[in-house]
Scaffold this active site. Structure first.
Site, PDB file in Angstrom:
ATOM      1  N   GLU A   1       0.831  -1.122   0.131  1.00  0.00           N
ATOM      2  CA  GLU A   1      -0.087  -0.046   0.113  1.00  0.00           C
ATOM      3  C   GLU A   1       0.832   1.332   0.053  1.00  0.00           C
ATOM      4  O   GLU A   1       0.677   2.126   0.863  1.00  0.00           O
ATOM      5  CB  GLU A   1      -0.911  -0.040   1.053  1.00  0.00           C
ATOM      6  CG  GLU A   1      -2.032   0.998   0.929  1.00  0.00           C
ATOM      7  CD  GLU A   1      -3.282   0.802   2.003  1.00  0.00           C
ATOM      8  OE1 GLU A   1      -4.155   1.461   1.886  1.00  0.00           O
ATOM      9  OE2 GLU A   1      -2.929  -0.044   3.139  1.00  0.00           O
TER      10      GLU A   1
ATOM     11  N   ASP B   1       0.367  -7.601   3.389  1.00  0.00           N
ATOM     12  CA  ASP B   1      -0.992  -7.428   4.161  1.00  0.00           C
ATOM     13  C   ASP B   1      -2.068  -8.415   3.390  1.00  0.00           C
ATOM     14  O   ASP B   1      -2.413  -8.238   2.249  1.00  0.00           O
ATOM     15  CB  ASP B   1      -1.298  -6.269   3.954  1.00  0.00           C
ATOM     16  CG  ASP B   1      -2.518  -5.757   4.511  1.00  0.00           C
ATOM     17  OD1 ASP B   1      -3.292  -6.307   5.130  1.00  0.00           O
ATOM     18  OD2 ASP B   1      -3.077  -4.319   4.617  1.00  0.00           O
TER      19      ASP B   1
ATOM     20  N   ASN C   1      -5.182  -8.899   4.823  1.00  0.00           N
ATOM     21  CA  ASN C   1      -6.434  -8.300   5.208  1.00  0.00           C
ATOM     22  C   ASN C   1      -7.227  -9.799   5.800  1.00  0.00           C
ATOM     23  O   ASN C   1      -8.414  -9.475   5.424  1.00  0.00           O
ATOM     24  CB  ASN C   1      -6.955  -7.682   4.105  1.00  0.00           C
ATOM     25  CG  ASN C   1      -6.590  -6.121   4.314  1.00  0.00           C
ATOM     26  OD1 ASN C   1      -6.615  -5.652   5.053  1.00  0.00           O
ATOM     27  ND2 ASN C   1      -6.065  -5.851   2.860  1.00  0.00           N
TER      28      ASN C   1
ATOM     29  N   HIS D   1      -0.252  -0.019  10.807  1.00  0.00           N
ATOM     30  CA  HIS D   1       0.133  -1.299  10.984  1.00  0.00           C
ATOM     31  C   HIS D   1       1.443  -1.271  11.527  1.00  0.00           C
ATOM     32  O   HIS D   1       2.409  -0.317  11.620  1.00  0.00           O
ATOM     33  CB  HIS D   1       0.675  -1.904   9.208  1.00  0.00           C
ATOM     34  CG  HIS D   1      -0.698  -2.078   8.434  1.00  0.00           C
ATOM     35  ND1 HIS D   1      -1.099  -3.451   8.229  1.00  0.00           N
ATOM     36  CD2 HIS D   1      -1.482  -1.200   8.015  1.00  0.00           C
ATOM     37  CE1 HIS D   1      -2.230  -3.477   7.538  1.00  0.00           C
ATOM     38  NE2 HIS D   1      -2.359  -2.141   7.356  1.00  0.00           N
TER      39      HIS D   1
END
Length: 231
Positions: free
Chosen positions: A14, A125, A127, A222
């Site tokens: 991201e 990540d 999710n 994070h």
């Protein structure tokens, strides 16, 4: 922080910036080569790998256009292993995006299944909280994207491809998370989710020295995770 950590390789997810905006010199001055795979959409998604060791090959994407235009998967191939930085869709913004996430999970499973004979290090990540121990309140989040039964079942099946969840392999204690909701001040109360993983092929298990979550490092919502593998 990178100077202090002295990591050989760093996987970013991201990144939210394009290749022209990426601060190459900042990382190159620390000895890193930068492999950047941004999303086409400005300010959205994207992955990158920083490495002090030159890879044999760079692979951007997974040959599925709708995922590649979001910069979801980038790989660096080295002697003896492939390092992968991945950013799986969240699914929390709408039903359409949750459907997109479920399709991504199916396609990513197939993508990794074709590579399961390689020595893989998959960092990113996801999710998804895999087990109840990975989320602060499993009962109230039972119907939340990221902790849905089909997502958790997928993760179990994904590991059965021959992958090891490095942190959970070495640490069976609860209350270790990698993401906290900043809007609710959840981090100060440690009310979090463990949705970031560093998975390795089981062939690399004997080389695994350490797997930790650096929860005191405040760079975003994070926390960074780190693994050490014997060279």
């Amino acid at each position: 922080w990178l100077e202090a950590t002295q990591a050989d390789m760093v996987c970013l997810q991201e990144i939210k910036i394009d290749s022209l905006q990426f601060p190459y010199s900042l990382f190159e001055n620390l000895g890193y080569e930068c492999i950047v795979f941004p999303a086409e959409k400005a300010g959205y998604s994207g992955t990158a790998i920083l490495t002090k060791i030159t890879p044999k090959e760079l692979i951007k994407g997974c040959d599925i256009e709708e995922y590649d235009k979001e910069g979801r998967v980038v790989q660096a191939v080295f002697n003896g292993f492939t390092l992968m930085s991945v950013y799986l869709p969240s699914g929390s913004s709408s039903e359409d995006r949750q459907d997109f996430k479920i399709q991504f999970l199916k396609d990513f499973y197939t993508f990794i299944e074709a590579k399961k004979d390689e020595n893989l290090i998959i960092c990113g990540d996801f999710n998804i909280c895999h087990q109840a121990i990975d989320i602060h309140n499993p009962k109230s989040n039972a119907k939340s994207p990221g902790f849905l039964p089909e997502e958790r079942n997928w993760f179990t099946e994904f590991l059965e491809l021959g992958l090891l969840d490095t942190f959970r392999h070495l640490n069976t204690e609860p209350h270790h998370y990698t993401w906290w909701n900043v809007r609710t001040g959840a981090r100060s109360k440690n009310l979090g989710w463990r949705i970031d993983y560093q998975l390795i092929s089981k062939n690399l298990e004997t080389k695994l020295q350490r797997a930790i979550i650096l929860s005191e490092a405040y760079h975003s919502d994070h926390a960074p995770s780190m693994i050490e593998l014997e060279n």
